[in-house]
Design an enzyme around this catalytic site. Structure first.
Site, PDB file in Angstrom:
ATOM      1  N   HIS A  94     -14.793  29.467 -27.901  1.00  0.00           N
ATOM      2  CA  HIS A  94     -13.857  28.612 -27.159  1.00  0.00           C
ATOM      3  C   HIS A  94     -14.612  27.859 -26.073  1.00  0.00           C
ATOM      4  CE1 HIS A  94     -14.044  32.468 -25.008  1.00  0.00           C
ATOM      5  NE2 HIS A  94     -13.865  31.759 -23.899  1.00  0.00           N
ATOM      6  N   HIS A  96     -14.134  26.046 -22.213  1.00  0.00           N
ATOM      7  CA  HIS A  96     -13.312  25.919 -21.006  1.00  0.00           C
ATOM      8  C   HIS A  96     -13.320  24.453 -20.569  1.00  0.00           C
ATOM      9  CE1 HIS A  96     -13.409  30.335 -19.846  1.00  0.00           C
ATOM     10  NE2 HIS A  96     -14.409  30.288 -20.708  1.00  0.00           N
TER      11      HIS A  96
HETATM   12  P1  5GP Z   1     -15.100  33.996 -21.588  1.00  0.00           P
HETATM   13  O1  5GP Z   1     -14.978  34.807 -22.858  1.00  0.00           O
HETATM   14  O2  5GP Z   1     -15.415  32.547 -21.868  1.00  0.00           O
HETATM   15  O3  5GP Z   1     -16.076  34.591 -20.636  1.00  0.00           O
HETATM   16  O4  5GP Z   1     -13.710  34.041 -20.840  1.00  0.00           O
HETATM   17  C1  5GP Z   1     -12.497  34.179 -21.538  1.00  0.00           C
HETATM   18  C2  5GP Z   1     -11.386  33.492 -20.765  1.00  0.00           C
HETATM   19  O5  5GP Z   1     -10.174  33.788 -21.435  1.00  0.00           O
HETATM   20  C3  5GP Z   1     -11.231  33.954 -19.310  1.00  0.00           C
HETATM   21  O6  5GP Z   1     -11.273  32.825 -18.451  1.00  0.00           O
HETATM   22  C4  5GP Z   1      -9.870  34.654 -19.292  1.00  0.00           C
HETATM   23  O7  5GP Z   1      -9.149  34.426 -18.104  1.00  0.00           O
HETATM   24  C5  5GP Z   1      -9.153  34.049 -20.505  1.00  0.00           C
HETATM   25  N1  5GP Z   1      -8.229  34.975 -21.147  1.00  0.00           N
HETATM   26  C6  5GP Z   1      -8.494  36.277 -21.507  1.00  0.00           C
HETATM   27  N2  5GP Z   1      -7.420  36.824 -22.098  1.00  0.00           N
HETATM   28  C7  5GP Z   1      -6.451  35.877 -22.088  1.00  0.00           C
HETATM   29  C8  5GP Z   1      -5.108  35.879 -22.560  1.00  0.00           C
HETATM   30  O8  5GP Z   1      -4.578  36.862 -23.090  1.00  0.00           O
HETATM   31  N3  5GP Z   1      -4.400  34.722 -22.386  1.00  0.00           N
HETATM   32  C9  5GP Z   1      -4.950  33.610 -21.810  1.00  0.00           C
HETATM   33  N4  5GP Z   1      -4.161  32.539 -21.690  1.00  0.00           N
HETATM   34  N5  5GP Z   1      -6.225  33.581 -21.358  1.00  0.00           N
HETATM   35  C10 5GP Z   1      -6.964  34.712 -21.499  1.00  0.00           C
END
Ligand code: 5GP
Ligand code: ZN
Length: 130
Positions: A94, A96
């Site tokens: 994903h 951001h």
């Molecule tokens: P990364 O994997 O890029 O380090 O971060 C994952 C992102 O997904 C984080 O910013 C976190 O806040 C978001 N995130 C994790 N679980 C959920 C969820 O269940 N729902 C939503 N809307 N965002 C999520």
């Protein structure tokens, strides 16, 4: 992937504030944003890293990303969009897309919280031009 939280959002097993959906992609608001309007864009198919996404979907994603960025600029009134890829917390590729401001630093992934009902308002504003 049956344990992946983003796959569960994609299959509607758990809710999210979705701002865009088509055959191949889903975008929704991050539950723990670093700025209000912080979006996560992802392919519906599960890949571990963004570099694992097939070329045709990567091209499609770049165009979609641009569209979402234009929507954020128009609707959130931010100065620019920070694009970030991490993927340490959720192992579903994903990107951001973070509304950003010249006078507010994004350093250290500090977090902000929505007021009650505010996340849905952001989703609907962003969705309205996508
Ligand atoms: P990364 O994997 O890029 O380090 O971060 C994952 C992102 O997904 C984080 O910013 C976190 O806040 C978001 N995130 C994790 N679980 C959920 C969820 O269940 N729902 C939503 N809307 N965002 C999520
Ligand atoms: Zn997944």
């Amino acid at each position: 992937m049956n344990t992946c939280i983003f796959c569960k959002i994609i299959s509607r097993e758990i809710p999210a504030d979705i701002v865009y959906e088509d055959k191949n992609f889903l975008a929704f608001l991050d539950i723990n944003p670093t700025q209000k309007g912080h979006i996560l864009l992802m392919p519906k198919s599960h890949y571990r890293w963004v570099q694992d996404i097939p070329d045709d979907l990567t091209q499609e994603s770049a165009l979609l990303q641009k569209k979402i960025m234009n929507s954020l600029t128009a609707n959130i009134g931010c100065d620019y969009i920070l694009i970030a890829v991490e993927g340490l917390q959720v192992e579903h590729a994903h990107t951001h897309l973070i509304p950003s401001y010249f006078d507010k630093k994004n350093a250290d992934w500090h977090h902000v919280t929505y007021d009650p009902g505010e996340i849905a308002k952001y989703a609907s504003k962003i969705r309205s031009v996508l």
